[in-house]
Motif scaffolding. Structure first.
Motif, short mmCIF file in Angstrom:
data_model
loop_
_atom_site.label_atom_id
_atom_site.label_comp_id
_atom_site.label_asym_id
_atom_site.label_seq_id
_atom_site.Cartn_x
_atom_site.Cartn_y
_atom_site.Cartn_z
N ILE A 157 -27.97 -18.45 -80.67
CA ILE A 157 -28.52 -19.71 -80.17
C ILE A 157 -27.67 -20.16 -78.98
CG2 ILE A 157 -29.01 -22.13 -80.70
CD1 ILE A 157 -29.45 -21.35 -83.58
N SER A 158 -28.23 -20.02 -77.81
CA SER A 158 -27.53 -20.38 -76.58
C SER A 158 -28.49 -21.15 -75.68
CB SER A 158 -27.07 -19.11 -75.84
OG SER A 158 -28.20 -18.34 -75.44
N LEU A 159 -27.96 -21.73 -74.62
CA LEU A 159 -28.81 -22.44 -73.67
C LEU A 159 -29.82 -21.48 -73.06
CD1 LEU A 159 -29.63 -24.86 -71.95
CD2 LEU A 159 -27.77 -24.27 -70.36
N GLN A 160 -29.37 -20.29 -72.70
CA GLN A 160 -30.27 -19.32 -72.10
C GLN A 160 -31.40 -18.95 -73.05
OE1 GLN A 160 -28.42 -15.67 -70.82
NE2 GLN A 160 -30.32 -14.79 -70.03
N TRP A 161 -31.06 -18.72 -74.32
CA TRP A 161 -32.10 -18.36 -75.29
C TRP A 161 -33.08 -19.50 -75.49
CZ3 TRP A 161 -33.15 -20.41 -80.23
CH2 TRP A 161 -34.15 -19.72 -80.94
N MET A 162 -32.57 -20.72 -75.64
CA MET A 162 -33.46 -21.85 -75.91
C MET A 162 -34.42 -22.10 -74.76
SD MET A 162 -31.34 -24.74 -78.04
CE MET A 162 -30.16 -25.10 -76.73
N PHE A 171 -34.77 -29.22 -86.09
CA PHE A 171 -35.25 -28.22 -87.05
C PHE A 171 -36.62 -27.70 -86.62
CE2 PHE A 171 -32.24 -30.67 -89.58
CZ PHE A 171 -31.61 -29.69 -90.35
N ALA A 172 -37.51 -28.61 -86.24
CA ALA A 172 -38.89 -28.23 -85.92
C ALA A 172 -38.95 -27.32 -84.70
CB ALA A 172 -39.73 -29.49 -85.67
N SER A 173 -38.20 -27.66 -83.66
CA SER A 173 -38.26 -26.85 -82.43
C SER A 173 -37.63 -25.48 -82.62
CB SER A 173 -37.60 -27.60 -81.27
OG SER A 173 -36.25 -27.92 -81.57
N LEU A 174 -36.56 -25.41 -83.41
CA LEU A 174 -35.93 -24.12 -83.70
C LEU A 174 -36.85 -23.26 -84.57
CD1 LEU A 174 -33.44 -22.30 -83.44
CD2 LEU A 174 -32.47 -23.47 -85.44
N SER A 182 -26.31 -25.47 -86.68
CA SER A 182 -26.20 -25.96 -88.06
C SER A 182 -27.55 -26.01 -88.75
CB SER A 182 -25.55 -27.34 -88.08
OG SER A 182 -26.43 -28.34 -87.57
N CYS A 183 -28.63 -26.04 -87.97
CA CYS A 183 -29.98 -26.08 -88.54
C CYS A 183 -30.46 -24.69 -88.98
CB CYS A 183 -30.98 -26.62 -87.51
SG CYS A 183 -30.70 -28.30 -86.95
N ARG A 242 -31.18 -23.32 -92.85
CA ARG A 242 -32.36 -23.90 -93.48
C ARG A 242 -33.65 -23.43 -92.80
NH1 ARG A 242 -32.60 -28.04 -97.11
NH2 ARG A 242 -30.42 -28.58 -96.68
N VAL A 243 -33.61 -23.33 -91.48
CA VAL A 243 -34.78 -22.87 -90.74
C VAL A 243 -35.17 -21.45 -91.16
CG1 VAL A 243 -35.53 -22.10 -88.44
CG2 VAL A 243 -34.56 -24.39 -88.74
N LEU A 244 -34.20 -20.59 -91.38
CA LEU A 244 -34.51 -19.22 -91.79
C LEU A 244 -35.16 -19.18 -93.18
CD1 LEU A 244 -31.42 -17.22 -90.47
CD2 LEU A 244 -33.73 -17.34 -89.51
N ILE A 245 -34.82 -20.12 -94.03
CA ILE A 245 -35.49 -20.23 -95.34
C ILE A 245 -36.96 -20.58 -95.12
CG2 ILE A 245 -35.63 -21.57 -97.47
CD1 ILE A 245 -32.56 -21.84 -97.35
#
Length: 276
Positions: free
Chosen positions: A17-22, A69-72, A127-128, A131-134
């Motif tokens: 999770i980086s600025l470039q990836w996002m 959480f939603a955007s990730l 940190s999200c 839970r997001v992967l669940i």
């Protein structure tokens, strides 16, 4: 399972999770049809309510406060990029703005480059991820089995119709992205001493008693079976070891995927040398 193997098999890692990836346009795990986005929103809301229960909070009436959480969740599931500001963030997929948290009061919030992707923001996003992967796993289970009536009945919201043609077109498009990557990985494995062979209809690489089987999706066949999902993976196995699967991930370089295959190979080859 040791930590190195867990890292190799991880769908997504916090350090990715980086600025470039996002802010880059990426490919997700599923076709972003209206129906599947609606299902994802239900999974998100269900997970958000469970989070509140775990934290001894009142059940939320909506997804207020869930935008990170939603955007990730959306980006890993469907791709695109994440944009936003301190107040709110959302997804952009092929120039279409999508707010999975459905917070209408923030409509019109733009993209603040001075805030987005600073270290505090990145730490918050990371940190999200657990839970997001669940939730991604829950979404995958629903889409794989095509059962979600209990969700939409429970929340009383009518789903859009399924678009099988769009699912197929997306699957074929993404599957084609794996082909040049496979050729790079094939040549790299052979350069690292693996012998290339075809057994039946299966592709196999062999070295030091370790078989590395290659499998990939076939959209025409998958459409017939209603199992549309692009994938490209290498399965390592010996007569003495359990198998390990290394999946090619489009957000990772072929060099990293190769390193994962070679690391798994070393573990399997070493196991062959140990006494029974």
């Amino acid at each position: 399972m040791n930590s190195n193997r867990s890292s190799r098999e991880a769908l997504f890692r916090e350090d990715e999770i980086s600025l470039q990836w996002m802010t880059s346009e990426t490919v997700g795990l599923f076709a972003a049809t209206n129906e599947q986005i609606a299902i994802a929103r239900h999974v998100l809301f269900d997970g958000w309510r469970k989070r509140a229960f775990e934290r001894d909070e009142a059940p939320p009436a909506d997804l207020a406060g869930a935008c990170k959480f939603a955007s990730l969740f959306f980006k890993i599931a469907f791709g695109g990029r994440i944009e936003g500001a301190h107040e709110h963030q959302f997804n952009v997929l092929k120039d279409r703005t999508i707010d999975l948290s459905n917070q209408q009061q923030f409509r019109g919030v733009g993209h603040d480059e001075s805030f987005f992707g600073n270290e505090e923001h990145l730490d918050s996003m990371r940190s999200c991820l657990p839970r997001v992967l669940i939730w991604i796993s829950a979404l995958d289970a629903l889409l794989s089995r095509r059962i979600w009536s209990s969700i939409h009945v429970g929340y009383g919201i009518e789903h859009p119709r399924r678009d099988r043609s769009a699912e197929y077109e997306w699957t074929a498009e993404v599957q084609a992205m794996f082909s040049p990557r496979y050729r790079v990985l094939r040549d790299a494995l052979m350069a690292n001493g693996f012998e290339y062979t075809v057994i039946g209809s299966s592709l196999c690489f062999r070295r030091a008693g370790v078989n590395v089987w290659y499998q990939c999706g076939s959209p025409p066949t998958q459409r017939t079976l209603d199992l549309l999902r692009p994938y490209s993976q290498f399965t390592l196995k010996t007569e003495k070891t359990c198998h390990e699967v290394i999946s090619d991930r489009l957000h990772r370089s072929t060099d990293e995927v190769l390193s994962q295959i070679l690391a798994a190979f070393e573990v399997q080859a070493q196991a062959l040398l140990e006494p029974a």
